[in-house]
Design a protein around this motif. Structure first.
Motif, PDB file in Angstrom:
ATOM      1  N   THR A 310      35.050  31.340  78.432  1.00 39.02           N
ATOM      2  CA  THR A 310      35.266  32.531  78.056  1.00 39.02           C
ATOM      3  C   THR A 310      34.082  33.329  77.899  1.00 39.02           C
ATOM      4  OG1 THR A 310      37.484  31.823  77.530  1.00 39.02           O
ATOM      5  CG2 THR A 310      36.928  33.984  76.671  1.00 39.02           C
ATOM      6  N   ASP A 313      32.277  33.984  81.054  1.00 38.69           N
ATOM      7  CA  ASP A 313      32.845  35.133  81.597  1.00 38.69           C
ATOM      8  C   ASP A 313      32.452  36.600  80.909  1.00 38.69           C
ATOM      9  OD1 ASP A 313      36.076  33.242  82.136  1.00 38.69           O
ATOM     10  OD2 ASP A 313      34.114  33.216  83.212  1.00 38.69           O
ATOM     11  N   GLU A 314      32.578  36.627  79.833  1.00 34.91           N
ATOM     12  CA  GLU A 314      32.257  37.989  78.873  1.00 34.91           C
ATOM     13  C   GLU A 314      30.609  38.375  79.389  1.00 34.91           C
ATOM     14  OE1 GLU A 314      35.364  37.205  75.255  1.00 34.91           O
ATOM     15  OE2 GLU A 314      33.069  37.414  75.069  1.00 34.91           O
ATOM     16  N   ALA A 316      28.949  37.552  81.957  1.00 30.61           N
ATOM     17  CA  ALA A 316      29.034  37.894  83.432  1.00 30.61           C
ATOM     18  C   ALA A 316      29.535  39.188  83.536  1.00 30.61           C
ATOM     19  CB  ALA A 316      29.943  36.942  84.354  1.00 30.61           C
ATOM     20  N   ALA A 317      30.561  39.461  82.842  1.00 27.41           N
ATOM     21  CA  ALA A 317      31.215  40.851  83.047  1.00 27.41           C
ATOM     22  C   ALA A 317      30.447  41.991  82.534  1.00 27.41           C
ATOM     23  CB  ALA A 317      32.583  40.786  82.092  1.00 27.41           C
ATOM     24  N   SER A 318      29.622  41.477  81.514  1.00 31.76           N
ATOM     25  CA  SER A 318      28.525  42.776  81.032  1.00 31.76           C
ATOM     26  C   SER A 318      27.329  42.879  81.728  1.00 31.76           C
ATOM     27  CB  SER A 318      28.146  42.295  79.606  1.00 31.76           C
ATOM     28  OG  SER A 318      27.548  41.194  79.656  1.00 31.76           O
ATOM     29  N   THR A 319      27.009  42.089  82.668  1.00 31.04           N
ATOM     30  CA  THR A 319      25.865  41.970  83.796  1.00 31.04           C
ATOM     31  C   THR A 319      26.282  41.902  85.223  1.00 31.04           C
ATOM     32  OG1 THR A 319      25.771  39.395  83.675  1.00 31.04           O
ATOM     33  CG2 THR A 319      24.320  40.820  82.099  1.00 31.04           C
ATOM     34  N   SER A 321      29.200  42.479  86.655  1.00 30.63           N
ATOM     35  CA  SER A 321      30.158  43.747  86.926  1.00 30.63           C
ATOM     36  C   SER A 321      29.140  44.939  86.943  1.00 30.63           C
ATOM     37  CB  SER A 321      31.206  43.817  86.053  1.00 30.63           C
ATOM     38  OG  SER A 321      30.530  43.920  84.572  1.00 30.63           O
ATOM     39  N   LYS A 322      28.211  45.081  86.402  1.00 29.53           N
ATOM     40  CA  LYS A 322      27.301  46.430  86.729  1.00 29.53           C
ATOM     41  C   LYS A 322      26.200  46.293  87.771  1.00 29.53           C
ATOM     42  CE  LYS A 322      27.957  47.356  81.629  1.00 29.53           C
ATOM     43  NZ  LYS A 322      27.523  47.598  80.371  1.00 29.53           N
ATOM     44  N   PHE A 328      21.769  38.986  84.370  1.00 34.06           N
ATOM     45  CA  PHE A 328      22.706  37.643  84.278  1.00 34.06           C
ATOM     46  C   PHE A 328      21.860  36.488  84.610  1.00 34.06           C
ATOM     47  CE2 PHE A 328      26.592  35.003  84.603  1.00 34.06           C
ATOM     48  CZ  PHE A 328      25.932  34.167  85.704  1.00 34.06           C
ATOM     49  N   TYR A 358      29.063  28.989  87.421  1.00 34.51           N
ATOM     50  CA  TYR A 358      28.185  30.008  87.425  1.00 34.51           C
ATOM     51  C   TYR A 358      26.869  29.590  87.974  1.00 34.51           C
ATOM     52  CZ  TYR A 358      31.138  33.438  85.163  1.00 34.51           C
ATOM     53  OH  TYR A 358      32.205  34.222  84.823  1.00 34.51           O
TER      54      TYR A 358
END
Length: 511
Positions: A310, A313-314, A316-319, A321-322, A328, A358
């Protein structure tokens, strides 16, 4: 260091010792053991362990690899085994896909084969190894790029390379009649025009026809403002460029750093651009060396090992996804290195899922040469270790020496069956002599058995000393390493009365 420890345990302590013991045993019976008398099964075991060794050492620098192969070869007491190991190492590093590994092959040639300490298969093999070493030793990764005195299109003689510069340099050897060059040259020009790196392209023609050279030089039409081209040649071969840079065929491409040292060799355009991105963007990020990242992961995972995926995942979402792949990779690489040293049960049992999602199964992320060298190789190795002796699997049918603690006291014998320990539950502690945490776990086990609430219960604790097994029974050592993740010590697991693993990486100290 983690990888160094794995290489020594897996290979030096086991493989050569195993085969040397076999050689000594045969000799004691009055027989001569040569390479043909060593059975193929043993050699296959040795080669398998050597492959494990190569994987474990993949991320180390060349100096460390040289020292390790020397130690490995020196550890082999039997002459035929020593030759087999040396030749296997030579072939691996000569053909390795990791850039720079060929330096180890050259080291083996200079250190073992040329002095006659170890014989190659034939004189022609030795000659080929000597020629390869002579034509490649000056242009290895990390070496100062040899100076070249050449001529320009205008007829001027200039000295190139040999010292540092404020700009990087691409040294590109080509021939006007080379079919591969005709494919690589436009790719190189197009890539540089699309990038506009502040870099010098030294386009070196290896031919001797000036008219063809002039005509071909027009292909190097660089429109990027920060990139400049230096067209040159040496038709008389006075610069000795062939030997200095190993130019036995074309195309041949190098990347030279600002300090004048070679940072890429044997490149194609795709690999070159990847290295340039590392130089100008990520600059070879030192994974796992930032104390701030260690403190960050400590705070994030303290008591939350089950949330590892988890948390990943967070991140990855902050890197990702942008579309910030670089950030990342830095964070994920740091996390991977951090996880290699963690003994916590929950963290360790969730590490494989993180690696798979990942690292090893992450398409389009780990594409650069440094990625495979520093991250992917380590991830694959850890994934393999974590897959051994997983929770829910049945314990391998192996007999081990050890001391059993139970309500009846302690008992030591040489053939405890791991799959039939008889306790409900049974605990197995694999430990080493010099490990302070191991001693704490053994002490905690003794105290656990003395607790009043455990009196009358069918609890059993088996203590297995891995150092003693390594010294006395290398064959058993191999079986244990094939069955369980021995990368962390102590390794403790709980087994039910049917031989099914309930828990692993557990700690009695914490309990």
């Amino acid at each position: 260091m983690f990888l160094r420890r794995v290489s020594l345990i897996f290979v030096c302590t086991m493989c050569c010792f195993i085969l040397s013991m076999r050689a000594n045993a045969v000799e004691r019976m009055g027989m001569r053991l040569d390479s043909q008398q060593i059975d193929s099964t043993r050699m296959a075991e040795l080669d398998k362990m050597l492959d494990t060794y190569f994987a474990a050492m993949a991320t180390e620098d060349i100096k460390t690899k040289n020292a390790e192969v020397d130690f490995l070869i020196s550890s082999c007491e039997d002459e035929s085994i020593r030759q087999h190991v040396a030749l296997y190492c030579y072939t691996h590093y000569l053909e390795s896909k990791l850039m720079g590994d060929e330096a180890v092959a050259i080291h083996l040639t200079d250190t073992w084969f040329v002095p006659g300490k170890i014989a190659m298969i034939g004189e022609m093999d030795l000659l080929n190894a000597m020629v390869y070493a002579e034509f490649n030793r000056q242009s290895q990764i990390g070496e100062n790029a040899p100076e070249l005195s050449v001529q320009t299109l205008e007829g001027d003689t200039v000295s190139l390379l040999g010292k540092g510069s404020r700009r990087l340099s691409i040294l590109y050897f080509y021939d006007t009649g080379c079919a591969k060059c005709k494919l690589e040259t436009p790719l190189l020009v197009r890539a540089l025009n699309n990038s506009d790196y502040p870099i010098d392209l030294i386009a070196f023609c290896t031919g001797a026809n000036k008219e063809l050279w002039k005509e071909y030089s027009e292909k190097f039409e660089i429109t990027a403002g920060n990139t400049r081209v230096i067209n040159c040649w040496d038709p008389e071969r006075t610069s000795d460029f062939e030997r200095k840079y190993g130019v036995l065929q074309t195309p041949r491409m190098f990347l030279i750093g600002r300090d004048g040292r070679i940072i890429g060799r044997g490149l194609d355009t795709e690999a070159l651009i990847t290295l340039l991105k590392n130089e100008y963007i990520t600059k070879d990020y030192p994974f796992g060396e930032d104390k701030a990242s260690v403190d960050f992961f400590d705070s994030m995972l303290d008591g939350n090992g089950d949330n590892l995926l988890t948390i990943a995942d967070e991140l990855a979402a902050s890197t990702l996804s942008k579309k910030d792949t670089t950030m990342f990779k830095q964070v994920a690489g740091d996390l991977l290195y951090y996880l290699t040293n963690q003994r916590d049960e929950n963290i360790r049992n969730n590490t494989k899922a993180f690696i798979k999602k990942y690292i090893t199964d992450a398409p389009g992320i780990w594409l650069d040469p440094w990625d495979s060298l520093k991250v992917v190789g380590l991830g694959e190795m850890m994934e393999g270790m974590l897959s051994k002796g997983e929770v829910g699997s049945k314990v391998s049918k192996i007999k081990v020496p050890g001391t059993m603690l139970s309500g009846k006291g302690s008992k030591t014998k040489s053939n405890w069956k791991l799959h039939k320990l008889g306790g409900d539950p049974s605990y197995v502690i694999f430990h080493t002599t010099g490990c302070s945490v191991c001693q704490q776990e053994i002490k905690a086990a003794t105290e656990l058995m003395s607790l009043s609430e455990n009196q009358g219960k069918n609890i059993r604790i088996l203590e297995v000393n891995m150092d003693e097994i390594s010294d006395k029974n290398p064959d058993l050592m191999i079986k244990l390493f094939d069955s369980f993740d021995m990368s962390v010590m102590p390794l403790m697991m709980e087994v039910d009365k049917k031989g099914i693993i309930r828990r692993r990486y557990m700690s009695l100290i914490e309990n």
